[in-house]
Design an enzyme around this catalytic site. Sequence first.
Site, PDB file in Angstrom:
ATOM      1  N   SER A 100     -10.798   4.218  -6.363  1.00  5.98           N
ATOM      2  CA  SER A 100      -9.715   4.152  -5.376  1.00  5.98           C
ATOM      3  C   SER A 100      -8.386   3.671  -5.958  1.00  5.98           C
ATOM      4  CB  SER A 100     -10.104   3.247  -4.198  1.00  5.98           C
ATOM      5  OG  SER A 100     -10.123   1.897  -4.594  1.00  5.98           O
ATOM      6  N   LYS A 137      -6.951  -3.608  -4.097  1.00 10.18           N
ATOM      7  CA  LYS A 137      -5.948  -2.677  -3.554  1.00 10.18           C
ATOM      8  C   LYS A 137      -4.552  -3.248  -3.771  1.00 10.18           C
ATOM      9  CE  LYS A 137      -8.931   0.178  -1.581  1.00 10.18           C
ATOM     10  NZ  LYS A 137     -10.053  -0.106  -2.456  1.00 10.18           N
TER      11      LYS A 137
END
Length: 178
Positions: A100, A137
């Site tokens: 990701s 993230k």
Amino acid sequence: MSNDRSYLTALQDYYARHRALPSYASIGSLLGLRSKSSVAALVARLAPTRRFFERPLADAPVRAGLPNPIDDAPADALTIDDYLIANPSRTVLVRVKGDSMQEAGILDGDLAVVEKRNTARRGEIVIAIVDNQFTLKRLDMERGRFVLCPENKAYPVIRPEGTLEIFGVMVGLVRKTT
């Protein structure tokens, strides 16, 4: 003392293979030193001080574009800790799992160097706790609320319904290429 560099490299290689320092007798055999006093003097000079974990640092950077001439000047030394870690007591290595964050250059299997702290700025890459699960993230804001953005279009932005807790901020990355 003139052989210290070659002795040090032999001891570093031994340590890398065995994950332990050799005994004085083994050091003598490994390096061809006959007396215990010469081994003791060598150990006092070289190990396990910070110098033991230093690696040569080339004087000139290497270009990723056009080639440049080689500089054979003696290199400084640097430890990976000196380069990546400002606060050792608050720093952890976290293995990355998944893709990701690949557009940020963070790949599956990399080691994220994370400084543990509970605050972060917008735009920083963080390890956050959302719904009792950890995720890596980029921290951003939408409509006055923090969100966690992946760096891969195949993944959605995480908009926490409940609490968002910052575990730490990524300050470096380690990747083994072989």
